[in-house]
Motif scaffolding. Structure first.
Motif, PDB file in Angstrom:
ATOM      1  N   LYS A  50       0.853  -1.186   0.000  1.00 33.68           N
ATOM      2  CA  LYS A  50       0.000   0.000   0.000  1.00 33.68           C
ATOM      3  C   LYS A  50       0.891   1.238   0.000  1.00 33.68           C
ATOM      4  O   LYS A  50       1.249   1.787   1.037  1.00 33.68           O
ATOM      5  N   ALA A  51       1.262   1.657  -1.207  1.00 32.60           N
ATOM      6  CA  ALA A  51       2.292   2.680  -1.355  1.00 32.60           C
ATOM      7  C   ALA A  51       1.797   4.098  -1.100  1.00 32.60           C
ATOM      8  O   ALA A  51       2.520   4.919  -0.555  1.00 32.60           O
ATOM      9  N   GLY A  52       0.593   4.417  -1.526  1.00 34.79           N
ATOM     10  CA  GLY A  52       0.107   5.799  -1.383  1.00 34.79           C
ATOM     11  C   GLY A  52       0.767   6.714  -2.400  1.00 34.79           C
ATOM     12  O   GLY A  52       1.188   6.288  -3.480  1.00 34.79           O
ATOM     13  N   THR A  53       0.917   7.980  -2.059  1.00 39.81           N
ATOM     14  CA  THR A  53       1.518   8.942  -2.978  1.00 39.81           C
ATOM     15  C   THR A  53       3.018   9.063  -2.698  1.00 39.81           C
ATOM     16  O   THR A  53       3.520   8.622  -1.663  1.00 39.81           O
ATOM     17  N   GLY A  54       3.705   9.694  -3.648  1.00 38.18           N
ATOM     18  CA  GLY A  54       5.147   9.850  -3.484  1.00 38.18           C
ATOM     19  C   GLY A  54       5.881   8.547  -3.755  1.00 38.18           C
ATOM     20  O   GLY A  54       5.341   7.598  -4.318  1.00 38.18           O
ATOM     21  N   THR A  55       7.144   8.498  -3.342  1.00 39.21           N
ATOM     22  CA  THR A  55       7.980   7.313  -3.565  1.00 39.21           C
ATOM     23  C   THR A  55       7.931   6.397  -2.354  1.00 39.21           C
ATOM     24  O   THR A  55       8.038   6.848  -1.215  1.00 39.21           O
ATOM     25  N   THR A  56       7.751   5.112  -2.612  1.00 40.50           N
ATOM     26  CA  THR A  56       7.699   4.110  -1.549  1.00 40.50           C
ATOM     27  C   THR A  56       8.611   2.946  -1.906  1.00 40.50           C
ATOM     28  O   THR A  56       8.574   2.441  -3.025  1.00 40.50           O
ATOM     29  N   PHE A  57       9.414   2.526  -0.933  1.00 44.36           N
ATOM     30  CA  PHE A  57      10.191   1.308  -1.067  1.00 44.36           C
ATOM     31  C   PHE A  57       9.382   0.174  -0.453  1.00 44.36           C
ATOM     32  O   PHE A  57       8.980   0.251   0.716  1.00 44.36           O
TER      33      PHE A  57
END
Length: 298
Positions: free
Chosen positions: A176-183
């Motif tokens: 569940k990454a959401g907005t922006g950058t997610t690792f």
């Protein structure tokens, strides 16, 4: 003079303590940094032994050969039958098995690897038939080179099959990454990828996380400290492309062999060089980190 030296030794370790100093290191067996030791290299098979030969006697003289007994008087000599002109040697039955491509041994997981590579794509054409071919071998070699599998020989062995399966069954949507950058890290499959605004910007790749007793926890965190070459005080090793996110744990490159399941990190997310560089380029302080699942055996 001696008093001054003793005092300086006691004070020196207390001079500087950095926030975010890496706690991870390679496994104790390796003595190197990053959370996992190199898999032991397989010993090459050796063929030994020599043909038995007759030697000299104890005085160094050749042992005379035993006399060949002649026929007894009662023995009746029989003429040796002559071969018939039309008689021919029995023909060797032809094999119907298609030989493997030159220099490309066929592994016990040939069909499975072909299936996973066809699903992943990007490694060249493969034919899912369980038989090695020049095209299959080239694709397997490319896959092995990309994910640091040794040796790079095109053989569909257990490590190649395991890595291919983990990558092919990783579901990026599980994070569940959401907005922006997610690792994102799938601890169960030991894979990692990156997402930005709902789009995968780094495809799933392999990782190695905490071993038994040093489990990498699932949860949502954020990168709060970065250093292109971090020094780990507890284990006295360098941690290249260090990105810390919780409890002394972070992403970093490992220089040891990544594909041994019997070992792991001390909680860090170990990466191949190319992947550590790529995540360093994509990340920054504040980058969201999501870890799901749990590494088997931890």
């Amino acid at each position: 003079m001696k008093r001054f030296r003793i005092t300086s030794r006691l004070v020196a370790p207390l001079v500087v303590v950095l926030v975010g100093t890496g706690a991870c290191a390679f496994d104790p067996q390796s003595g190197a940094g990053g959370g996992g030791g190199a898999a032991p290299a397989g010993a090459a098979e050796q063929v030994t032994g020599a043909s038995g030969t007759s030697g000299p006697d104890q005085r160094g003289r050749p042992t005379p050969a035993a006399p060949t007994p002649g026929p007894t008087r009662s023995a009746t000599a029989k003429p040796t039958p002559k071969p018939t002109r039309g008689t021919t040697a029995p023909a060797t039955p032809a094999t119907t098995t298609t030989p493997p491509a030159a220099g490309c041994p066929q592994g016990e997981h040939q069909r499975a690897v072909e299936t996973y590579l066809a699903q992943l794509g990007g490694f060249g054409p493969v034919t899912v038939d369980g038989r090695q071919s020049a095209a299959d071998c080239a694709a397997i070699k490319k896959f092995q080179k990309r994910y640091g599998i040794r040796p790079v020989e095109g053989r569909a062995g257990p490590t190649t099959s395991d890595v291919a399966q983990r990558l092919a069954t990783t579901d990026p949507a599980r994070c569940k990454a959401g907005t922006g950058t997610t690792f994102c890290v799938d601890l169960t499959r030991q894979t990692v990828w990156a997402v930005r605004n709902g789009k995968v910007i780094m495809e799933p790749t392999v990782t190695r996380t905490g071993m038994s007793g040093y489990r990498t926890p699932s949860g949502t965190y954020a990168v709060n400290y970065r250093n292109p070459k971090e020094w780990s005080n507890p284990y006295e090793v360098w941690l290249p492309y260090w990105q810390h996110f919780t409890q002394g744990m972070g992403f970093h490159e490992t220089t040891t062999y990544l594909h041994s399941k019997s070992i792991g990190s001390h909680g860090c997310v170990n990466l191949l060089h190319a992947d550590a560089v790529r995540m360093w380029e994509l990340g920054k302080v504040g980058t969201r980190v999501v870890l799901v699942g749990r590494r088997p055996g931890t």
